[in-house]
Design an enzyme around this catalytic site. Structure first.
Site, PDB file in Angstrom:
ATOM      1  N   SER A 150       0.855  -1.189   0.000  1.00 12.41           N
ATOM      2  CA  SER A 150       0.000   0.000   0.000  1.00 12.41           C
ATOM      3  C   SER A 150       0.889   1.237   0.000  1.00 12.41           C
ATOM      4  CB  SER A 150      -0.845  -0.006   1.275  1.00 12.41           C
ATOM      5  OG  SER A 150      -1.502   1.228   1.448  1.00 12.41           O
ATOM      6  N   TYR A 163      -2.227  -0.624  10.301  1.00 14.32           N
ATOM      7  CA  TYR A 163      -2.216  -1.074   8.891  1.00 14.32           C
ATOM      8  C   TYR A 163      -0.790  -1.000   8.343  1.00 14.32           C
ATOM      9  CZ  TYR A 163      -3.862  -1.069   3.957  1.00 14.32           C
ATOM     10  OH  TYR A 163      -4.088  -1.345   2.626  1.00 14.32           O
TER      11      TYR A 163
HETATM   12  P1  NAP Z   1     -11.476  -5.659  -1.196  1.00 10.52           P
HETATM   13  O1  NAP Z   1     -12.296  -5.246  -2.350  1.00 10.52           O
HETATM   14  O2  NAP Z   1     -12.064  -5.651   0.168  1.00 10.52           O
HETATM   15  O3  NAP Z   1     -10.822  -7.093  -1.507  1.00 10.52           O
HETATM   16  C1  NAP Z   1     -10.061  -7.772  -0.552  1.00 10.52           C
HETATM   17  C2  NAP Z   1     -10.476  -9.231  -0.573  1.00 10.52           C
HETATM   18  O4  NAP Z   1      -9.671  -9.934   0.387  1.00 10.52           O
HETATM   19  C3  NAP Z   1     -11.943  -9.415  -0.173  1.00 10.52           C
HETATM   20  O5  NAP Z   1     -12.590 -10.304  -1.046  1.00 10.52           O
HETATM   21  C4  NAP Z   1     -11.836  -9.992   1.221  1.00 10.52           C
HETATM   22  O6  NAP Z   1     -12.915 -10.841   1.574  1.00 10.52           O
HETATM   23  C5  NAP Z   1     -10.553 -10.792   1.109  1.00 10.52           C
HETATM   24  N1  NAP Z   1     -10.044 -11.139   2.425  1.00 10.52           N
HETATM   25  C6  NAP Z   1     -10.141 -10.415   3.569  1.00 10.52           C
HETATM   26  N2  NAP Z   1      -9.606 -11.095   4.582  1.00 10.52           N
HETATM   27  C7  NAP Z   1      -9.190 -12.272   4.080  1.00 10.52           C
HETATM   28  C8  NAP Z   1      -8.584 -13.405   4.651  1.00 10.52           C
HETATM   29  N3  NAP Z   1      -8.303 -13.463   5.965  1.00 10.52           N
HETATM   30  N4  NAP Z   1      -8.294 -14.466   3.867  1.00 10.52           N
HETATM   31  C9  NAP Z   1      -8.581 -14.432   2.536  1.00 10.52           C
HETATM   32  N5  NAP Z   1      -9.160 -13.377   1.927  1.00 10.52           N
HETATM   33  C10 NAP Z   1      -9.459 -12.304   2.703  1.00 10.52           C
HETATM   34  O7  NAP Z   1     -10.178  -4.716  -1.073  1.00 10.52           O
HETATM   35  P2  NAP Z   1      -9.158  -4.151  -2.172  1.00 10.52           P
HETATM   36  O8  NAP Z   1      -9.234  -2.685  -2.086  1.00 10.52           O
HETATM   37  O9  NAP Z   1      -9.325  -4.841  -3.461  1.00 10.52           O
HETATM   38  O10 NAP Z   1      -7.781  -4.590  -1.490  1.00 10.52           O
HETATM   39  C11 NAP Z   1      -6.882  -5.496  -2.092  1.00 10.52           C
HETATM   40  C12 NAP Z   1      -5.500  -5.230  -1.510  1.00 10.52           C
HETATM   41  O11 NAP Z   1      -5.097  -3.911  -1.872  1.00 10.52           O
HETATM   42  C13 NAP Z   1      -5.439  -5.294   0.008  1.00 10.52           C
HETATM   43  O12 NAP Z   1      -4.246  -5.967   0.399  1.00 10.52           O
HETATM   44  C14 NAP Z   1      -5.397  -3.831   0.430  1.00 10.52           C
HETATM   45  O13 NAP Z   1      -4.733  -3.659   1.648  1.00 10.52           O
HETATM   46  C15 NAP Z   1      -4.620  -3.227  -0.730  1.00 10.52           C
HETATM   47  N6  NAP Z   1      -4.826  -1.786  -0.912  1.00 10.52           N
HETATM   48  C16 NAP Z   1      -6.045  -1.286  -1.276  1.00 10.52           C
HETATM   49  C17 NAP Z   1      -6.195   0.098  -1.425  1.00 10.52           C
HETATM   50  C18 NAP Z   1      -7.499   0.734  -1.811  1.00 10.52           C
HETATM   51  O14 NAP Z   1      -7.600   1.981  -1.840  1.00 10.52           O
HETATM   52  N7  NAP Z   1      -8.534  -0.029  -2.140  1.00 10.52           N
HETATM   53  C19 NAP Z   1      -5.106   0.951  -1.212  1.00 10.52           C
HETATM   54  C20 NAP Z   1      -3.889   0.398  -0.839  1.00 10.52           C
HETATM   55  C21 NAP Z   1      -3.752  -0.972  -0.692  1.00 10.52           C
HETATM   56  P3  NAP Z   1     -14.217 -10.213   2.317  1.00 10.52           P
HETATM   57  O15 NAP Z   1     -14.778  -9.190   1.399  1.00 10.52           O
HETATM   58  O16 NAP Z   1     -15.078 -11.401   2.530  1.00 10.52           O
HETATM   59  O17 NAP Z   1     -13.684  -9.604   3.594  1.00 10.52           O
END
Ligand code: NAP
Length: 295
Positions: A150, A163
């Protein structure tokens, strides 16, 4: 051409994506499938994962294993890795995308927040590495390891201490493996997204901050208006992996902040001071009420 200049072609590769049911993971799975890779998908919940697998297949992509697993559960991940390798052979690409987010002021973060960030965002990818990297190394075919950290794995974002503990940790793992795995021709990419408009940003909980106030909603609205789409993020990630880049950004603001941090530390310190002051000015009610209670 030296090996590090060669484009890494995803066609015909076996690719595991964690967090594939939603947001960036889903978009990456669909994007990688378009390049002709064979996808293996995992996430926490079976139903949305199956829906994404169906989407990939409907778009003409190939899907192998589809299995729900909690990445923080080492036993479950090792079993998934063993079954995946037995059925489909060693992976060529492993993409650690799954993650969760909890932010908060240090007065308000509770132990479970710190613990869950480390368990899911740091130990999760480590479990996946433990399960999938040894067969990749033994296969001797090279490949790629992609870890989604991130912006909060590079810079000091307000309220991100827990985080950032997990995302800076993942950066450390990736920095070491980048050099350790080079002799096996496994390239490592560290993805540092800024804002990406995914469900994660809609549901974000900030301990100690009332996220329902109009002021906070405005702040979140501003964040979301600067956010890229998951598809744009997936495009940057795939381009980075194909070029064998270590640092992969999904937006220019984070690339520039990272540059500022490295090239002109006083400028970075000033930018972060202003950023934290602005965030704390918008930090409303709950924290102030708590402070008033304590006083
Ligand atoms: P998202 O749409 O919430 O997708 C994350 C997925 O990971 C969800 O399907 C979630 O399942 C799953 N997950 C959560 N806990 C888990 C576990 N213990 N085991 C297996 N799967 C799990 O979020 P995203 O924004 O795409 O995030 C993806 C990555 O990008 C993450 O690592 C996040 O930290 C990083 N990131 C995102 C942003 C942003 O602005 N979106 C910015 C910086 C970094 P549930 O929905 O069932 O919980």
């Amino acid at each position: 051409m030296p090996p590090w200049r060669r484009t890494f072609d995803l066609a015909g590769r076996d690719v595991l994506v964690t967090g594939a049911a939603s947001g960036i993971g889903r978009a990456v799975a669909l994007r990688v499938a378009r390049d002709g890779a064979r996808l293996h998908l995992t996430d926490l919940r079976e139903e949305p994962l199956r829906a994404v697998a169906a989407e990939v297949r409907a778009a003409g992509g190939e899907v192998g294993l589809v299995r729900a697993a909690d990445v923080s559960d080492r036993t479950a991940v090792l079993a998934l890795g063993a079954d995946l390798t037995a059925a489909h052979g060693p992976m060529d690409v492993v993409m650690n995308v799954a993650g969760i987010s909890a932010w908060g002021t240090v007065r308000s973060l509770e132990h479970h927040h710190w613990r869950s960030m480390v368990d899911v965002n740091l130990m999760g990818p480590i479990h996946v590495i433990e399960a999938l990297l040894p067969p990749m190394v033994d296969a001797g075919r090279g490949g790629a390891l992609v870890n989604v950290s991130s912006a909060a794995g590079i810079i000091a974002m307000p309220w991100h201490a827990a985080y950032s503990a997990s995302k800076f940790g993942l950066r450390g793992v990736s920095e070491v493996l980048r050099f350790d795995l080079a002799k096996h021709r496994i390239r490592v990419s560290l993805v540092c997204p800024g804002g990406v408009a995914t469900p994660l940003t809609e549901t974000v909980q900030i301990a100690g901050v009332d996220t329902t106030t109009p002021r906070f909603r405005r702040l979140l609205g501003r964040f979301r208006s600067h956010a890229v789409t998951p598809e744009q993020a997936a495009e940057s990630i795939v381009a980075g992996v194909r070029k064998g880049r270590f640092w992969v950004y999904t937006s220019t603001d984070i690339r520039l902040l990272h540059l500022l941090q490295r090239l002109f530390p006083p400028g970075y310190r000033l930018a972060m001071t202003v950023f934290h002051r602005a965030a704390n000015a918008a930090l409303p009610e709950v924290e102030r009420a708590r402070r008033a209670e304590v006083a």
